[in-house]
Every structure is written in structure tokens, then in C-alpha cells.
Design an enzyme around this catalytic site. Structure first.
Site, PDB file in Angstrom:
ATOM      1  N   LYS A 188       1.932  -2.754   6.808  1.00 11.08           N
ATOM      2  CA  LYS A 188       2.222  -2.542   5.387  1.00 11.08           C
ATOM      3  C   LYS A 188       3.644  -2.018   5.187  1.00 11.08           C
ATOM      4  CE  LYS A 188      -1.487  -4.041   3.367  1.00 11.08           C
ATOM      5  NZ  LYS A 188      -1.450  -5.214   2.447  1.00 11.08           N
ATOM      6  N   SER A 191       0.859  -1.185   0.000  1.00 11.14           N
ATOM      7  CA  SER A 191       0.000   0.000   0.000  1.00 11.14           C
ATOM      8  C   SER A 191       0.890   1.227   0.000  1.00 11.14           C
ATOM      9  CB  SER A 191      -0.877   0.006   1.261  1.00 11.14           C
ATOM     10  OG  SER A 191      -1.516   1.249   1.445  1.00 11.14           O
ATOM     11  N   TYR A 217      -2.620  -1.295  10.321  1.00 11.53           N
ATOM     12  CA  TYR A 217      -2.484  -1.388   8.869  1.00 11.53           C
ATOM     13  C   TYR A 217      -1.206  -0.710   8.396  1.00 11.53           C
ATOM     14  CZ  TYR A 217      -3.690  -0.868   3.915  1.00 11.53           C
ATOM     15  OH  TYR A 217      -3.676  -0.902   2.542  1.00 11.53           O
TER      16      TYR A 217
END
Length: 256
Positions: free
Chosen positions: A150, A133, A146
Site C-alpha cells: 500500500k 490505505s 499489505y
């Protein structure tokens, strides 16, 4: 990557029940690859496997390499570690949320690489594709588990590339901003504020991957402007974080 390069190649796409994973699977199949699609829920991938003439292998993405290899007559040429968790929350998110994010967004990639590398190194070729991402290069407000994991996914992909590229292993890290998938919806109001305006369709991500493979580029940037943000962040981290903090304050005000 030209059609001839993937013609007949054995490709695995995890998290292929929708979104980016389904788009990648369709693109590889359209270019002549033999494709295994994976998801925890068999019902989510059986229609896609039938549509593209591929194979459905259900189960945890961490442990499907052997089953996928068997479905592909013994050879996995390209592995797309696409399964992921959005995992919103701050530092106070439950331990279970943090653990799940680490397991799916990082350790599943590590486990897959452990299973793939012996075969790839022996023959001198293999391609590992990580769906990370832009949050893994920059950050994402409202989503600590997250963002952190990532970053870990990008770091692991970098490590694979710098360690094994001279032995024929090619690695790509897909780092989009907003993509119109269920994961964007799961990101909630923070995702809508930061990612919604520039969100692209999953097919755009698949196109960007093939362009990066053709150019032998590590970073896959469906939103090209991310390269400029990444450079700005590295050049002046404090200025970058002040700007992101202003965005955080804007989000907090909208939630009040």
C-alpha cells in the site's frame, strides 16, 4: 466534483463486488456517470451493474481497460483502481503471499496506467483514483505485505500526479483507516484492535472522494485525523515508531 462534471463520464471501478468499490460505483452512477464494474467473479458484479444501469466486465483488474473502453463506447474518463488484497502476515509470509500483494496492490495500477495514459495524454485529460490505505501513509501492525504494497500504491499515485498533472491528468489516493468491509474482517485481531473502533461505512469513503475531486486534492482522507498522524510521523519518525511498537506489544499480549 459537481454532478455536471461526471454527467455522462465513462467510469471504471475495479474490485466492485462489494465494500468500497460497490459504494464508488453507486455514487458515480447516481451522479450521472456511465459505470463499468469489475470483479474476478461475474456473479458478484452482475446484480450491481443491473442496479445502477452499468456494465459488468469480469476478469483480472490488470487487463480490463480495453474491454471497459469498449463497453463505454470508446472512452474511459475516470479509472478507480480499487481492487486489493488485505494480505496479513509478517516478514516470514510465503513468497506467494508477497507476490500476490505486489501484483494486485501495485502492478495492477501500473498496468492500468500503461493502457490509459496514451489516450489521456493525447486528449489532455483523465482521472486515476487509487484505493490505497492509511497503512500506505503510516503502517499497519501484523500485515507486512499489505503495508509495504500500500506504500507502493501511494508512491505510484504520487509519481503519476507529479509527472502528468500539467498535462491534464488528475490523480487521487484514497487512504482510509477502518472501513466496514470484508477486508476489515480479513485483517483479523490486529485490524480489530487498530481499525475497528473508528471504522466507517463504505459510503463515507465515496463521499470523501467526491469532496477531494471537488477540491482537486490528491489525498482522500475519510478519517481526517490521518492527516495529523501523517504529519506527526514525518516530524518525529522515532517517536512515531516507538508508539507503533507499543501497539504491537499490546496486540502480541492480547494474542498470547
Amino acid at each position: 466534483m459537481t454532478m455536471g462534471t461526471v454527467q455522462g463520464a465513462g467510469v471504471v471501478v475495479t474490485g466492485a463486488g462489494g465494500g468500497i468499490g460497490a459504494a464508488l460505483a453507486r455514487r458515480f452512477a447516481a451522479e450521472g456517470a456511465r459505470v463499468v464494474v469489475n470483479d474476478l467473479d461475474l456473479a458478484r458484479i452482475e446484480p450491481l451493474a443491473k442496479e445502477i444501469g452499468g456494465f459488468a466486465v469480469a476478469g483480472d483488474a490488470s487487463g480490463i481497460v480495453d474491454a471497459a473502453r469498449e463497453a463505454l463506447d470508446g472512452t474511459v474518463d475516470v479509472y478507480c483502481a480499487n481492487a486489493g488484497l488485505a494480505s496479513p502476515g509478517d516478514v516470514f509470509a510465503d513468497e506467494e503471499v508477497w507476490a500476490a500483494a505486489w501484483d494486485v496492490n501495485v502492478m495492477a495500477h501500473v498496468r492500468a496506467a500503461r493502457a490509459l495514459l496514451p489516450h489521456w495524454l493525447e486528449r489532455g485529460s483523465g482521472r486515476f483514483v487509487t484505493t490505497a490505505s492509511a497503512a500506505g501513509l503510516l503502517t499497519m501492525i501484523g500485515a507486512a505485505p499489505y503495508s509495504v504494497t500500500k506504500h507502493g500504491a501511494v508512491a505510484f499515485a504520487e509519481w503519476l500526479s507529479l509527472t502528468y498533472r500539467h498535462r491534464g491528468i488528475k490523480v487521487h489516493a484514497i487512504c482510509p483507516q477502518g472501513v466496514r468491509t470484508d477486508m476489515l474482517t480479513a485483517a483479523g485481531s490486529a485490524g480489530e484492535l487498530v481499525l475497528g473502533p473508528g471504522a466507517v461505512e463504505p459510503d463515507v469513503v465515496a463521499d470523501a472522494l467526491f469532496e477531494a475531486m471537488d477540491g482537486d486534492r490528491f489525498l482522500v482522507l475519510p478519517h481526517p485525523e490521518v492527516a495529523g498522524y501523517y504529519q506527526a510521523r514525518a516530524a518525529d519518525p522515532d517517536r512515531w515508531m516507538r508508539g507503533m511498537n507499543r501497539l504491537q506489544q499490546k496486540w502480541e499480549a492480547s494474542e498470547a
